[in-house]
Design a protein around this motif. Sequence first.
Motif, short mmCIF file in Angstrom:
data_model
loop_
_atom_site.label_atom_id
_atom_site.label_comp_id
_atom_site.label_asym_id
_atom_site.label_seq_id
_atom_site.Cartn_x
_atom_site.Cartn_y
_atom_site.Cartn_z
N VAL A 35 0.83 -1.20 0.00
CA VAL A 35 0.00 0.00 0.00
C VAL A 35 0.87 1.26 0.00
N ALA A 36 0.48 2.20 -0.84
CA ALA A 36 1.07 3.55 -0.87
C ALA A 36 -0.02 4.49 -1.36
N ASP A 37 0.04 5.74 -0.93
CA ASP A 37 -1.00 6.71 -1.33
C ASP A 37 -0.88 7.16 -2.77
N ASP A 38 0.31 7.15 -3.30
CA ASP A 38 0.60 7.74 -4.60
C ASP A 38 0.66 6.67 -5.70
N GLU A 39 -0.15 6.83 -6.74
CA GLU A 39 -0.15 5.87 -7.87
C GLU A 39 1.22 5.78 -8.54
N THR A 77 -3.77 1.58 -3.38
CA THR A 77 -3.82 2.78 -2.54
C THR A 77 -4.73 2.54 -1.34
N GLU A 78 -5.39 1.39 -1.30
CA GLU A 78 -6.32 1.07 -0.22
C GLU A 78 -5.90 -0.20 0.50
N CYS A 79 -6.28 -0.32 1.76
CA CYS A 79 -5.93 -1.48 2.58
C CYS A 79 -6.98 -2.58 2.42
N LEU A 90 3.28 -1.50 4.11
CA LEU A 90 3.01 -0.08 3.98
C LEU A 90 4.29 0.56 3.46
N ASP A 92 5.02 3.51 2.11
CA ASP A 92 5.28 4.95 2.11
C ASP A 92 5.56 5.53 3.49
N ARG A 94 3.79 5.48 6.11
CA ARG A 94 2.61 5.99 6.81
C ARG A 94 1.80 4.83 7.39
N ARG A 96 -1.38 2.91 8.89
CA ARG A 96 -2.83 2.89 8.67
C ARG A 96 -3.43 1.91 9.66
#
Length: 146
Positions: A35-39, A77-79, A90, A92, A94, A96
């Motif tokens: 998982v990471a927020d950025d594509e 981008t989602e868990c 995870l 990035d 960050r 969650r």
Amino acid sequence: MKQLSFYLSGERPVDQVLPIIMRGAMAKGQRVLVVADDEADLDRLGAAMWNANPAAFVANGKASDGHAARQPILLSTECIAANGAAVIALADGRWREEAEGFERALLFFDDRQRDSVRAIWRRFDDREDVEREYYAVEDGKWVKKA
């Protein structure tokens, strides 16, 4: 979550060191959700796993590309573990809260994120139900520090 592992990549970008762990997970037959927020980060991670070691590539795919259930390493981008993963990475730095729903959580971070990750480590100080580990990259290999 039974195990929480922290992985310090140091000055190296995560996409240079994550494939080492993912290769090991695949060798054990584990499915992983990365998982990471950025594509764009997910694209770099996916390419790195395919190309880091052509003889031992790490098969992966993005959740947004379809066929998520078939991917041994699913990038999202989602868990949400559409591939049935028991392990979440995870990538990035960050944390969650959803990561606690997995058997094992791996938190990858670099030198710039040390302080925020220390706070995450301390959040689990009183949690007897969670085993913590800390690894750092030395000479291109992961070394257990705690």
